[in-house]
Design a protein around this motif. Structure first.
Motif, PDB file in Angstrom:
ATOM      1  N   GLU A 143       0.821  -1.198   0.000  1.00 37.90           N
ATOM      2  CA  GLU A 143       0.000   0.000   0.000  1.00 37.90           C
ATOM      3  C   GLU A 143       0.866   1.263   0.000  1.00 37.90           C
ATOM      4  N   ALA A 144       1.879   1.253   0.849  1.00 39.57           N
ATOM      5  CA  ALA A 144       2.770   2.412   0.923  1.00 39.57           C
ATOM      6  C   ALA A 144       3.436   2.634  -0.434  1.00 39.57           C
ATOM      7  N   ASN A 145       3.794   1.523  -1.043  1.00 42.31           N
ATOM      8  CA  ASN A 145       4.437   1.584  -2.340  1.00 42.31           C
ATOM      9  C   ASN A 145       3.522   2.220  -3.383  1.00 42.31           C
ATOM     10  N   ILE A 146       2.292   1.731  -3.404  1.00 41.13           N
ATOM     11  CA  ILE A 146       1.332   2.246  -4.389  1.00 41.13           C
ATOM     12  C   ILE A 146       1.076   3.730  -4.132  1.00 41.13           C
ATOM     13  N   ILE A 147       0.916   4.065  -2.874  1.00 41.11           N
ATOM     14  CA  ILE A 147       0.647   5.474  -2.560  1.00 41.11           C
ATOM     15  C   ILE A 147       1.815   6.327  -3.056  1.00 41.11           C
ATOM     16  N   HIS A 148       2.991   5.812  -2.831  1.00 48.06           N
ATOM     17  CA  HIS A 148       4.169   6.555  -3.250  1.00 48.06           C
ATOM     18  C   HIS A 148       4.145   6.779  -4.761  1.00 48.06           C
ATOM     19  N   ASN A 149       3.868   5.693  -5.481  1.00 46.29           N
ATOM     20  CA  ASN A 149       3.835   5.802  -6.951  1.00 46.29           C
ATOM     21  C   ASN A 149       2.732   6.726  -7.430  1.00 46.29           C
ATOM     22  N   LYS A 150       1.586   6.559  -6.820  1.00 40.91           N
ATOM     23  CA  LYS A 150       0.457   7.368  -7.268  1.00 40.91           C
ATOM     24  C   LYS A 150       0.681   8.840  -6.969  1.00 40.91           C
ATOM     25  N   LEU A 151       1.260   9.079  -5.811  1.00 40.06           N
ATOM     26  CA  LEU A 151       1.534  10.471  -5.472  1.00 40.06           C
ATOM     27  C   LEU A 151       2.497  11.059  -6.497  1.00 40.06           C
ATOM     28  N   ALA A 152       3.457  10.218  -6.862  1.00 38.15           N
ATOM     29  CA  ALA A 152       4.445  10.683  -7.832  1.00 38.15           C
ATOM     30  C   ALA A 152       3.772  10.999  -9.158  1.00 38.15           C
ATOM     31  N   ASN A 153       2.743  10.166  -9.507  1.00 35.87           N
ATOM     32  CA  ASN A 153       2.052  10.382 -10.779  1.00 35.87           C
ATOM     33  C   ASN A 153       0.869  11.328 -10.662  1.00 35.87           C
ATOM     34  N   GLY A 154       0.587  11.720  -9.461  1.00 41.94           N
ATOM     35  CA  GLY A 154      -0.564  12.604  -9.244  1.00 41.94           C
ATOM     36  C   GLY A 154      -1.886  11.920  -9.501  1.00 41.94           C
ATOM     37  N   ASP A 155      -1.910  10.596  -9.399  1.00 42.06           N
ATOM     38  CA  ASP A 155      -3.150   9.867  -9.673  1.00 42.06           C
ATOM     39  C   ASP A 155      -3.986   9.724  -8.406  1.00 42.06           C
TER      40      ASP A 155
END
Ligand SMILES: Nc1ncnc2c1ncn2[C@@H]1O[C@H](COP(=O)(O)OP(=O)(O)OP(=O)(O)O)[C@@H](O)[C@H]1O
Length: 727
Positions: free
Chosen positions: A309-321
């Motif tokens: 979850e932390a990983n996904i949040i990190h990625n999504k935050l990076a992509n602004g998704d």
């Protein structure tokens, strides 16, 4: 079931417990596996940071008390609870399987098979039957709150948002009336229009069924505000005929039965338990074998999930998704979607911002990502968006049924957006009457103030002095009847009525031990919802109280000052047929206060349903969310109703003058001209019957008109409040 006596021995001292790994996380709590040293027993301990809970101590108190007082094999109970520093510790049975949601996330991402679902749901339903019988609405039924122990036993957890139907007074008047988790939340809970009752749990139960079937709840990928709008506007989600071929007809039917927008049309939990679908249910052993075997220990699963979850949040935050982030909240399996009042207010402000348009995607956590505008259509009533049971949506969770957001979604919501957001604005106009609205005989000791009455929040212990043990004096309060329950005499009152309960019809699913709970009918728990939303009794009373208010409001309203309402309708004399209209031939007649268009003149006398789906739903053009338009639309709706009433009167007159009308001509809507053509001889008796039918429909229409008027008045008030707030 473990004996209550032995459970009482769980020490109320943190030093007697050895905390192990984290096994769960909620909005306000962390859950650990732990060892109760004196009893040499593995337990789960929920540690709530009371400082973080701010002013929701009442909710916490309610959860803990409810957990302590309710005894049912399918309800997770608290062995003990106590404060330690600024934390509240709740000692519970350790459910080593974790939640159904966590199990799905770990090994069944596409959802469970039908026998597993049937088994889980049957156990949950038994818990609901018990809760409802005792006057509680759970309000947060979802896979994340279905816990499974190592033997496959199922328990419904998390009473953080449960409500007692019999709470009254101050406890009813918390401003946070939006409770639950949006995806699972019943439309009436969102709307806060006529209140809600046990049936709200049935809706959540239906959503949970879909969640267990697909691995996620419908609309779960959308942010809360969007979920709210979709739930209100779209057809109820369901199992799809094509896509969900693997599921039986009875399962599809069960889901459709629960997911009916009109709560009155949903079955009670008790009735639902008799649904043929539950014939597919198996024993707990079956669950242990099919879904628990081979699972890593709960702690490991939890930490894996957290890391993912932390990983996904990190990625999504990076992509602004941000939409994906919203999905993350779901993956967490917690009520991370619980409405944040401040967020909603911000969203509401966006809604109200007429010139900007409203963009639901811009509202997740206040992040303004995509700009979209919405056209508004005239208000539709709640029932307009109510789907008949059994109508399955064609796509996944009905998601592809969602019309173009740019244009249509507001059509249903528009009539409700203000209602739906009402709770965000502490609109409780009948607050002053709320405390007096408890049903006759359902008095509650007012002295039991939210914290004091608990008896558990003992003075002297550390802030906020929580020491939770069931208090007999508190629980031996008058027998309360679940509103809408088929079992209990609504006139019961007072402690003496506890005896009555013995003779009450009981569900086969209610274990015999609940007879010991007879006195435990009323929980001194607080409620987050206002008086009128809790019980049909109060609701009715509240409505009665409100009615004159609305009338007063309507009558005292000087329409020349209403501004928005007249913006469209009274820019010029609306009764005057303009030369332009005449030239276009659009207006053919002036009837009293109304102009009759060509379309009107050929339209049939609508049934109530037609009426709702009729021309009213035509959108005005323009992209702004504008109170003017809402009110203008309502005005239009009123006019329509009056015209239809007039038509019916004409038909009645016609029938009276033509004693030869055939009965069939009254099936559904008929045209006046058509009616006049039927001159077949019928008996006087038949005539009377037909007249009665017509009179009834006139009555229905008048009632509907009245209802719409009330709604109109409410909307006006809300618009006023919104406008004031914006200034
Ligand atoms: N007794 C238990 N045994 C095992 N796991 C548990 C137990 N109680 C809770 N959990 C796990 O911890 C998670 C969070 O617990 P809980 O839902 O009680 O916290 P919360 O703060 O009330 O959450 P919510 O966000 O749903 O309000 C649950 O989803 C579940 O996975």
């Amino acid at each position: 079931m473990e004996s209550y006596e032995s459970e009482k021995r769980f020490p109320a001292n943190p030093e007697d417990y050895k905390l192990y790994e984290e096994i769960g996380e909620g909005v306000s709590a962390t859950v650990y596996r732990a060892h109760c040293v004196p009893l040499d027993k593995i337990v789960a301990i929920k540690v709530l940071d009371l400082e973080k809970c701010n002013n929701d101590l009442d909710g916490i108190r309610r959860e803990v008390q409810t957990m302590s007082l309710l005894h049912h094999p399918n309800l997770l109970r608290a062995y003990s609870s106590f404060t330690s520093g600024h934390n509240l510790w709740v000692i519970m049975p350790y459910m080593s399987g974790g939640s159904a949601l966590h199990i799905m996330k770990n090994s069944f991402p596409e959802g469970f098979d039908e026998p597993v679902i049937a088994t889980l749901l049957r156990e949950v339903l038994k818990a609901l039957v018990y809760l409802h019988y005792h006057g509680h609405i759970h309000r947060d039924v979802k896979a994340g709150n279905i816990l499974i122990d190592g033997n496959g036993a199922v328990k419904l957890a998390d009473y953080g948002v449960s409500a007692c139907m019999f709470d009254t007074g101050d406890r009813q008047r918390s401003r946070n009336t939006f409770v639950g988790t949006p995806c699972w939340m019943a439309p009436e809970v969102m709307q806060q229009l006529h209140g809600y009752d046990f049936k709200a749990d049935i809706w959540s139960f239906g959503i949970t069924a879909l969640e267990l079937a697909h691995g996620h709840a419908p609309f779960s990928k959308y942010p809360p505000m969007k979920v709210l709008l979709m739930t209100l506007q779209n057809a109820p989600p369901g199992l799809d005929y094509e896509r969900d071929k693997r599921f039986s007809r009875s399962f599809k039917e069960l889901v459709a039965t629960c997911l009916v927008k009109d709560p009155k049309k949903r079955p009670s939990s008790e009735k639902l338990l008799k649904h043929p679908f539950f014939k597919h249910a198996r024993s707990p052993d079956y669950l242990a074998k099919t879904i628990l075997e081979g699972l890593p220990p709960l702690g490991d699963r939890f930490s894996d999930l957290k890391a993912k979850e932390a990983n996904i949040i990190h990625n999504k935050l990076a992509n602004g998704d941000m939409e994906q982030l919203s999905q993350q909240e779901y993956i967490k399996g917690i009520s991370g979607w619980n409405f944040n009042l401040e967020d909603l207010k911000a969203q509401a402000a966006l809604l109200d911002s007429a010139e900007e348009g409203f963009n639901p995607e811009s509202t997740y956590n206040g992040v303004n990502k995509v700009k979209r505008n919405f056209n508004l259509r005239p208000a539709s009533s709640f029932s307009e968006i109510t789907n008949p049971p059994g109508s399955y949506t064609s796509g996944e969770d009905g998601i592809q049924d969602i019309p173009d957001w740019d244009g249509q979604f507001v059509s249903a919501f528009q009539g409700q957006n203000l209602q739906a957001l009402k709770a965000c604005f502490d609109v409780c106009e009948d607050e002053s009457t709320a405390c007096n609205l408890s049903p006759k005989g359902l008095s509650t000791p007012e002295s039991l103030s939210p914290l004091r009455q608990s008896g558990q929040f003992t003075p002297g212990s550390s802030s906020p002095n929580v020491q939770v043990q069931p208090s007999t004096s508190d629980v031996l309060s008058p027998l309360r009847q679940p509103a809408g329950s088929q079992h209990v005499n609504t006139q019961t009152s007072g402690i003496s009525n506890c005896e009555n309960s013995a003779s009450m019809e009981r569900s086969a699913s209610v274990p015999s031990n609940i007879t010991n709970m007879v006195g435990i009918q009323k929980f001194p728990s607080g409620s987050l919802i206002p008086d009128h939303v809790l019980s049909p009794f109060r609701n009715a009373a509240a409505e009665n109280e409100r009615e004159p208010l609305h009338h007063k409001h309507l009558h005292s309203k000087n329409y020349n000052h209403s501004g928005p309402l007249l913006h469209h309708s009274l820019k010029r004399d609306p009764l005057k047929i303009t030369s332009e209209e005449r030239a276009q031939g659009t207006i053919v007649e002036q009837r009293g206060r109304f102009k009759v268009t060509k379309q009107d003149s050929i339209s049939k006398v609508p049934s109530s349903a037609n009426l709702k789906a009729g021309p009213v739903s035509k959108p005005p053009t323009g992209a702004t969310v504008n109170s003017n338009r809402i009110l203008a639309s309502l005005q239009f709706l009123l006019n329509q109703n009056a015209m239809q009433k007039e038509e019916i009167n004409k038909i009645i007159t016609c029938v009276e003058q033509n004693p030869g009308l055939h009965k069939d001509s009254f099936d559904g809507a008929i045209e006046l001209s058509q009616a006049q053509q039927f001159i077949a001889p019928i008996t006087e008796k038949e005539m009377h019957a037909q007249l009665a039918i017509l009179q009834e429909s006139v009555l229905n229409l008048s009632e509907e008109l009245h209802r719409i008027k009330l709604k109109n008045a409410q909307l006006e008030q809300q618009i006023k409040a919104l406008t004031k707030r914006d200034r």
